[in-house]
Structure formats: structure tokens, C-alpha cells
Design a protein around this motif. Structure first.
Motif: not given
Length: 483
Positions: A309-338
Motif C-alpha cells: 500500500a505504501a509503495a503503491g501510493a508513491l507519487v510518480v512523475g516529473d522529477p522537477l515537480d516538488p510533489a514527485t516521490q519517484l522519478g524516471p530512471l537515468v537512461a533507457e538501458r536502466q529502464q530496460r534493466r528493471s
């Protein structure tokens, strides 16, 4: 829209100068997938210039010969300027690597300021020279600066890690060639401006963004006395191998697969509140992240539900938005890795409790949902290999002895935590886990104590007097009897 930041010169020996090569590093936003900046790609000839400048500054220049108070004054100006410009630095880093802005302010920028501040505190009281009674007569033991340091830093926490290497090196009188990652070089140019304005003498600092090939040339350079590296285990092993050709000293801060152990008597609400930010910190791109959570079978169901419940409630989005708690990974290769590891975890028989793919509504950008796997066995790849993304494992255990065994059953040994109603018992548990740092009912990193890892998590320590000593050579001077 992020403003395009372009640099045409390199910072070599304290001056902005044209590069000798023609290569360029383009910096791409992990949120928009658009180019947001560019810097020159340092070449081997630029490395030669930087090492030569550092050698002159160390062998003949004033920096290692200044008093400690004089060096502290310069480093204090660097620290103060970082404090003044912390928002600019935080925005630069978040734009490059996707760190949530609120986290970048605290950990990337102000965290770096705290590293300098703590190092100054340690340096003031460090015993650079002491007399001892030897077996054959009196001796004088001195600690002297190591010389020219190659500091190779990663993209995930660039200013924090740069400070961890620059602060002790500069305070003890060494000179530094800083090699930032090609994914996140822009903030290092802010640091170069700050260092120049702070009054570092000629040759003391150079900043050379480059790829692995040029980095290896720097590490192998005979003019370098010490390499301070933070990065992956594979790269760390290569650094040690290359540096060994010249018997160059190394410190390596490498990976982790740290365990957060919830004991049966733990306050679940407090444990979840502490573990979730420690597990998914910096989008899961942190070597100290608590990516294995160990839960007693007697409370497994309620722990799984609360964490999901706590992990699912994390706010995901634009890293420059102060409300964001989880942003994008640094590169496409890191996204593919995950995403590959999420597939592997399912194939291994683990159950996705939350997350498991790309977030809805974020078709652009290298995003992955905060993902929690349940029913994980510690032998699974997702429990053994460092994913470096927002993918966390929940592992059940029977008794405390099994929990300790699972926590230790890893090729890594960097961090960890235990959550319990009995702090003294938590300390006893901590003593049995082979990691360089450990937490009882909290998660933090204190820069006045030593930080580093056991096993494949690294060699040497950063922070505290132990970290300062990594930048010093020890000399013994024999004195005549009766002196």
C-alpha cells in the motif's frame, strides 16, 4: 521546459580552456527524452594536461604547503557557495538523472554541503603528527597528503559523491582530477565555477567529463597517486586491475543488496514509514537502498499488505515537480534493466504485490512503477543481483537466526537495518550482520563516521577520520634517544 545548457570549454587546472579533442557529450532528460545540454568530451590529451597541472600544483605549488586553517578557509567557501546555490544544483541534477527534486535538494545539494562541513570538523581534530615511544627509541609519526587524486564519480548522486572525495583530498593538501559521468556532467561545471571563485590555487582541481575509455586512461596514468572510485562492482574490479599496474592506491565504493529486517516485535507503522523511503530512495538508484525486506512468517501477510500500500501510493512523475516521490530512471538501458528483472522475478515464481510495469499516463520518459515482489526466495536472481531500479523483494523468514543468515547471504555488504521494539536487541542483531553500515529503527548516513562496504561492496572507507586517513600517507621518523 528545461533550458538548454551548453558548455564549450573544460575546467583544467583551475581555468576554463578549450578542449584538445572534438568530442561532445549530449545530456538527455530522462523525463522528456530530449537533449537538455552538452559538454566537451575530454580526451586523453586533456587528461595529460590535467595530470601535469595537478602534479605541478602538488610537487611545487602552495596548496599542500598551506596551513590547515588556510585550506579549511577555501573549502568552507566551497561549502557556503553550494549552500547558496543548492536549488540550482538540485535542479541540474534532477534534470539529468531523474532524482525527485525534493530529494535532490536534501540529498544531492545540501547533502554535499553536509559532507564538506563534516570533513572540516574531522580535519580540525585529526592527529597529523604524533610522538610515540618506539621499541628502540622515540618516533614521530606523520600523516602527509597522498598527492594527485583521480576521483571518478557516478551519475546517481554526483555532488554528494564528489564531496565525499574532494573534501578529504583538498583538506589534507592533495590535488584532484574529477571525472563525472557522461549521464550527469552539468552540475560538475557549477562546482568548477564555485571552486574557482573560492580561490583554489592553479592546478588543484580539474573537471573532465568522459566515457569509460578515457576514464581508464586516467586511472592508469602514472602521474596519479590515488584513485577514488564509486560505481558498479564490475567497473570497480577493472579500476583495481588497471591501477595495480602502477601500484596506485585505490578506494572503491561499490554496490549493495542491503536487507531491512523486520523483527516480530517491530512497530509495523514505524517500520514501513522508515523502510519505504529507504528502499525506493532516488528511484531505487542508490547503492545503500534497502532492496531486500525480511519479514517474519508470523506477520508476513500484514507486512506485505502495508508495504504494498505504501509503495503503491508513491507519487510518480516529473522529477522537477516538488510533489514527485519517484522519478524516471537515468537512461533507457536502466529502464530496460528493471523491466527485465521484473520479468525474471515472475519467471522465478515471485509474486508482484504492487507495480510491475510502466506507470499509466507516462508514455514518454524512462519510468518504471515502484515494484514490490512477495514470496521471494533469497536464491532468486532478483534477491541476489543489484537491480539499481525501483524493484524491491519481500523475503519471509522463520526465526531470527534464519533472518541473520539471509541478511548475510549476499556477495554485498554495504548497508542494512533492523526494526524492533528493543533497541539493545537490535544492536545485538546488527553486530551479526557483515555490512559496513547498519541502522536500528532508522535509516541514515552519518558523515562523521566511516562509510564503506564488506565483500563486493568495496575497499576502504569514506567519511569520518577513517575516510580522511584514506587520503594520507603514513611516515615514521626515528628520533635519537633522549630527544
Amino acid at each position: 521546459m528545461t533550458e538548454l545548457v551548453e558548455h564549450g570549454q573544460l575546467f583544467i587546472g583551475g581555468e576554463w580552456t578549450d578542449p584538445l579533442g572534438t568530442g561532445t557529450i549530449r545530456v538527455v532528460s530522462p523525463h522528456t527524452e530530449q537533449v537538455i545540454g552538452s559538454v566537451p568530451h575530454a580526451c586523453e590529451a586533456d587528461v595529460d594536461r590535467a595530470v601535469a597541472a595537478a602534479r605541478r600544483a602538488f610537487d611545487q605549488g602552495p596548496w599542500p604547503r598551506l596551513s590547515l586553517d588556510e585550506r579549511i578557509a577555501v573549502v568552507t567557501r566551497i561549502k557556503d557557495a553550494i549552500t547558496v546555490r543548492h536549488e540550482e544544483i538540485a535542479r541540474s541534477i534532477s534534470s539529468q538523472n531523474g532524482s525527485p527534486y525534493s530529494w535532490s535538494v536534501l540529498a544531492q545539494a545540501l547533502g554535499a554541503m553536509m559532507v564538506y562541513d563534516s570533513a572540516i570538523t574531522v580535519a580540525r581534530d585529526y592527529p597529523y603528527e604524533e610522538r610515540r615511544q618506539g621499541a628502540l627509541g622515540p618516533i614521530l609519526v606523520r600523516r602527509e597528503p597522498v598527492g594527485v587524486v583521480a576521483a571518478v564519480i557516478p551519475w546517481n548522486v554526483p555532488q554528494f559523491v564528489a564531496a565525499a572525495k574532494l573534501a578529504p583530498a583538498l583538506l589534507t593538501g592533495s590535488c584532484v582530477i574529477l571525472k563525472p559521468s557522461p549521464e550527469a556532467p552539468l552540475d560538475s561545471f557549477i562546482l568548477a565555477d564555485i571552486a574557482r571563485e573560492a580561490g583554489l590555487p592553479e592546478g588543484v582541481l580539474s573537471v573532465l567529463p568522459a566515457d569509460r575509455e578515457v576514464s581508464e586512461y586516467l586511472v592508469a596514468h602514472p602521474g596519479v597517486d590515488k584513485v577514488a572510485f564509486t560505481g558498479s562492482v564490475a567497473a570497480g574490479k577493472r579500476v583495481m586491475e588497471v591501477a595495480a599496474r602502477n601500484l596506485t592506491r585505490v578506494t572503491l565504493e561499490l554496490g549493495g543488496k542491503s536487507a531491512a529486517v523486520i523483527l516480530p516485535d517491530a512497530d509495523l507503522e514505524a517500520a514501513v514509514a522508515g523502510i519505504v523511503p529507504a528502499a525506493w530512495m532516488n528511484n531505487g538508484q542508490a547503492c545503500v537502498a534497502q532492496t531486500r525486506i525480511l519479514a517474519p512468517r508470523s506477520r508476513y501477510g500484514e507486512i506485505a499488505e502495508a508495504l504494498a500500500a505504501a509503495a503503491g501510493a508513491l507519487v510518480v512523475g516529473d522529477p522537477l515537480d516538488p510533489a514527485t516521490q519517484l522519478g524516471p530512471l537515468v537512461a533507457e538501458r536502466q529502464q530496460r534493466r528493471s523491466l527485465d528483472y521484473i520479468r525474471i522475478g515472475q519467471e522465478e515464481g515471485a509474486k508482484i504485490l504492487t507495480g510491475g510495469g510502466r506507470p499509466a499516463g507516462l508514455e514518454r520518459g524512462w519510468y518504471v512503477e515502484p515494484t514490490l515482489f512477495g514470496d521471494v526466495d533469497n536464491s532468486m536472481r532478483i534477491a541476489r543481483e543489484e537491480i539499481f531500479g525501483p524493484v524491491v523483494c519481500l523475503i519471509p523468514y522463520g526465526n531470527e537466526a534464519e533472518a541473520s543468515r539471509i541478511a548475510n547471504d549476499s556477495e554485498f555488504g554495504l548497508s542494512g537495518s533492523v526494526w524492533t521494539a528493543d533497541v539493545d536487541h537490535g544492536v545485538d542483531f546488527a553486530r551479526g550482520v557483515r555490512t559496513g553500515t547498519f541502522n536500528v529503527n532508522t535509516f541514515s548516513l552519518d558523515m562523521l563516521g566511516p562509510f564503506g562496504g564488506y565483500k563486493n561492496s568495496g575497499v576502504g572507507r569514506e567519511f569520518g577520520p577513517e575516510g580522511l586517513s584514506e587520503y594520507l600517507e603514513h611516515k615514521m621518523i626515528h628520533l635519537p634517544a633522549g630527544s
